[in-house]
Motif scaffolding. Structure first.
Motif: not given
Length: 140
Positions: A7-14, A133-137
């Motif tokens: 969710a945080l990954h997607d918000r940053i990208v958005a 490294e980036v780990r998305v959970v």
């Protein structure tokens, strides 16, 4: 290694995509000492530029006071590059003043042929850049 939720990954990208062609910027705060990014805080790029970002000084002061009141610290400081790869520029490196933070860069340019964006994280300490490294959970 940076671990963050999908969710945080997607918000940053958005946010990076929404502000394109200008650079987007913001912070993800977390409880002091945990290194766990939790609270997404998009900021206004006061420079309103496709090649440079700048936090508004008043907004930044307000944010740091708010984080202090909530016992939070900046875990991620992010911004986007609109025409270049997701790697810190000399200016980015010179402004990196949070040695404990993960500096995330999102490129909204298709600079590598791998798709519409790159999402990369770095540690920047005393001018030295180290990619991590980036780990998305799904959740912590």
């Amino acid at each position: 290694m940076l671990t963050l939720t999908q969710a945080l990954h997607d918000r940053i990208v958005a946010h990076a995509r929404e502000d394109h062609p200008d650079e987007a910027c913001g912070v993800v705060a977390g409880p002091v000492g945990t290194g766990r990014p939790e609270r997404f805080i998009p900021m206004l790029n006061a420079a309103r530029s496709p090649t440079f970002y700048e936090f508004d000084s008043g907004d930044l002061l307000k944010l740091y006071r708010e984080m202090d009141d909530r016992d939070e610290e900046p875990v991620i400081i992010y911004h986007s590059h609109t025409a270049t790869e997701a790697y810190p520029s000399r200016t980015d490196i010179s402004y990196a003043n949070e040695p404990g933070a993960h500096y995330v860069l999102v490129s909204t340019a298709d600079a590598d042929g791998a798709g519409p964006f790159q999402f990369r994280s770095y540690r920047i300490v005393d001018g030295e850049v180290t990619e991590e490294e980036v780990r998305v959970v799904e959740a912590y």
